[in-house]
Design a protein around this motif. Structure first.
Motif, PDB file in Angstrom:
ATOM      1  N   LEU A  46      20.179  13.220  63.789  1.00 24.78           N
ATOM      2  CA  LEU A  46      21.566  13.671  63.678  1.00 24.78           C
ATOM      3  C   LEU A  46      21.770  14.494  62.402  1.00 24.78           C
ATOM      4  O   LEU A  46      22.496  15.499  62.411  1.00 24.78           O
ATOM      5  N   THR A  47      21.121  14.102  61.330  1.00 25.28           N
ATOM      6  CA  THR A  47      21.200  14.862  60.081  1.00 25.28           C
ATOM      7  C   THR A  47      20.589  16.252  60.260  1.00 25.28           C
ATOM      8  O   THR A  47      21.156  17.253  59.802  1.00 25.28           O
TER       9      THR A  47
ATOM     10  N   GLN B 297      20.362  17.889  63.063  1.00 30.29           N
ATOM     11  CA  GLN B 297      21.267  18.654  63.924  1.00 30.29           C
ATOM     12  C   GLN B 297      22.457  19.192  63.124  1.00 30.29           C
ATOM     13  O   GLN B 297      22.884  20.335  63.335  1.00 30.29           O
ATOM     14  N   ARG B 298      22.972  18.388  62.201  1.00 27.42           N
ATOM     15  CA  ARG B 298      24.077  18.853  61.358  1.00 27.42           C
ATOM     16  C   ARG B 298      23.641  20.006  60.463  1.00 27.42           C
ATOM     17  O   ARG B 298      24.376  20.982  60.273  1.00 27.42           O
ATOM     18  N   GLN B 299      22.440  19.918  59.930  1.00 24.74           N
ATOM     19  CA  GLN B 299      21.927  20.999  59.085  1.00 24.74           C
ATOM     20  C   GLN B 299      21.732  22.281  59.894  1.00 24.74           C
ATOM     21  O   GLN B 299      22.028  23.377  59.408  1.00 24.74           O
TER      22      GLN B 299
ATOM     23  N   LEU C  27      23.456  23.087  62.543  1.00 24.22           N
ATOM     24  CA  LEU C  27      24.811  23.600  62.773  1.00 24.22           C
ATOM     25  C   LEU C  27      25.308  24.379  61.551  1.00 24.22           C
ATOM     26  O   LEU C  27      25.917  25.452  61.689  1.00 24.22           O
ATOM     27  N   GLN C  28      25.070  23.835  60.364  1.00 18.40           N
ATOM     28  CA  GLN C  28      25.524  24.499  59.146  1.00 18.40           C
ATOM     29  C   GLN C  28      24.832  25.849  58.953  1.00 18.40           C
ATOM     30  O   GLN C  28      25.461  26.827  58.535  1.00 18.40           O
TER      31      GLN C  28
ATOM     32  N   GLN D  12      31.551  20.188  66.906  1.00 15.10           N
ATOM     33  CA  GLN D  12      30.189  19.644  66.991  1.00 15.10           C
ATOM     34  C   GLN D  12      29.851  18.757  65.791  1.00 15.10           C
ATOM     35  O   GLN D  12      29.232  17.705  65.937  1.00 15.10           O
ATOM     36  N   LYS D  13      30.282  19.193  64.609  1.00 16.15           N
ATOM     37  CA  LYS D  13      30.017  18.418  63.392  1.00 16.15           C
ATOM     38  C   LYS D  13      30.717  17.062  63.462  1.00 16.15           C
ATOM     39  O   LYS D  13      30.123  16.024  63.119  1.00 16.15           O
ATOM     40  N   ASN D  14      31.962  17.039  63.920  1.00 17.85           N
ATOM     41  CA  ASN D  14      32.692  15.770  64.043  1.00 17.85           C
ATOM     42  C   ASN D  14      32.027  14.841  65.052  1.00 17.85           C
ATOM     43  O   ASN D  14      31.948  13.630  64.829  1.00 17.85           O
TER      44      ASN D  14
ATOM     45  N   LEU E  61      28.840  14.737  65.779  1.00 18.44           N
ATOM     46  CA  LEU E  61      27.621  14.223  65.142  1.00 18.44           C
ATOM     47  C   LEU E  61      27.950  13.144  64.106  1.00 18.44           C
ATOM     48  O   LEU E  61      27.240  12.144  63.993  1.00 18.44           O
ATOM     49  N   LEU E  62      29.020  13.343  63.353  1.00 20.40           N
ATOM     50  CA  LEU E  62      29.413  12.340  62.360  1.00 20.40           C
ATOM     51  C   LEU E  62      29.832  11.028  63.019  1.00 20.40           C
ATOM     52  O   LEU E  62      29.523   9.947  62.515  1.00 20.40           O
TER      53      LEU E  62
END
Length: 179
Positions: free
Chosen positions: A73-74, A76-78, A80-81, A97-99, A101-102
């Motif tokens: 998940l981390t 995937q967030r990176q 996305l960023q 998408q970020k929300n 994942l969080l």
């Protein structure tokens, strides 16, 4: 000494239930402890193996799976960023998408904490059982009541009736003994 309702009555005060003689309870504890010393290979060793192989392994495996999921998940967030920084994603889609994942990461952390808490009790029981087994392997039969041993291995005592006590040991065993 007198005992009542599983509590030690030092000042011999009365409680609402009848009390039993302390030496009867002490004798029952000694009998139970000597039975454990004698039959440690048939009771304590198999119980220890069962505890080690059941809950602890499943809990550790599940925690590892959840931690791997958190790492994914981390990542995937990176990703996305990076996509947002390069302009490939709109702000609305990025935020959505970020929300998501969080939320998934929080759920993983909560489950890890829950598994650790439930595995913690099993771990405490395993440690207490190992301690009791070590004592049983290196000790001769007991002939005199020892309050230190009682406090070390017994979590509480429940008087089932005037003739039977159930010793709840810290390792999770509950053993009944006649008074």
């Amino acid at each position: 000494m007198a005992w009542c309702c599983g509590t030690h009555l030092k000042d011999k005060t009365e409680c609402s239930m009848k009390f039993i003689r302390g030496d009867d309870l002490e004798r029952a504890f000694l009998t139970m402890l000597n039975k454990l010393i004698y039959s440690r290979k048939h009771i304590l060793v198999p119980l220890l193996n069962t505890l080690k192989n059941s809950d602890a392994d499943k809990g550790i495996t599940r925690i590892r799976q959840l931690e791997t999921g958190l790492l994914q998940l981390t990542e995937q967030r990176q990703t996305l960023q990076r996509l947002m920084a390069t302009g490939y994603l709109y702000q609305v889609i990025f935020t959505e998408q970020k929300n998501a994942l969080l939320i998934r990461a929080d759920a993983c952390r909560l489950e890890i904490e829950t598994v650790q808490n439930t595995s913690g009790r099993a771990s405490e029981q395993i440690v207490a059982l190992q301690h009791l087994l070590s004592f049983a392997e290196h000790t001769a039969m007991q002939t005199v009541f020892d309050e230190v041993l009682f406090a070390e291995y017994v979590d509480n005592v429940v008087l089932l009736d005037r003739e039977t006590a159930a010793f709840h040991l810290k390792c999770g065993l509950v053993l009944q003994e006649r008074l």
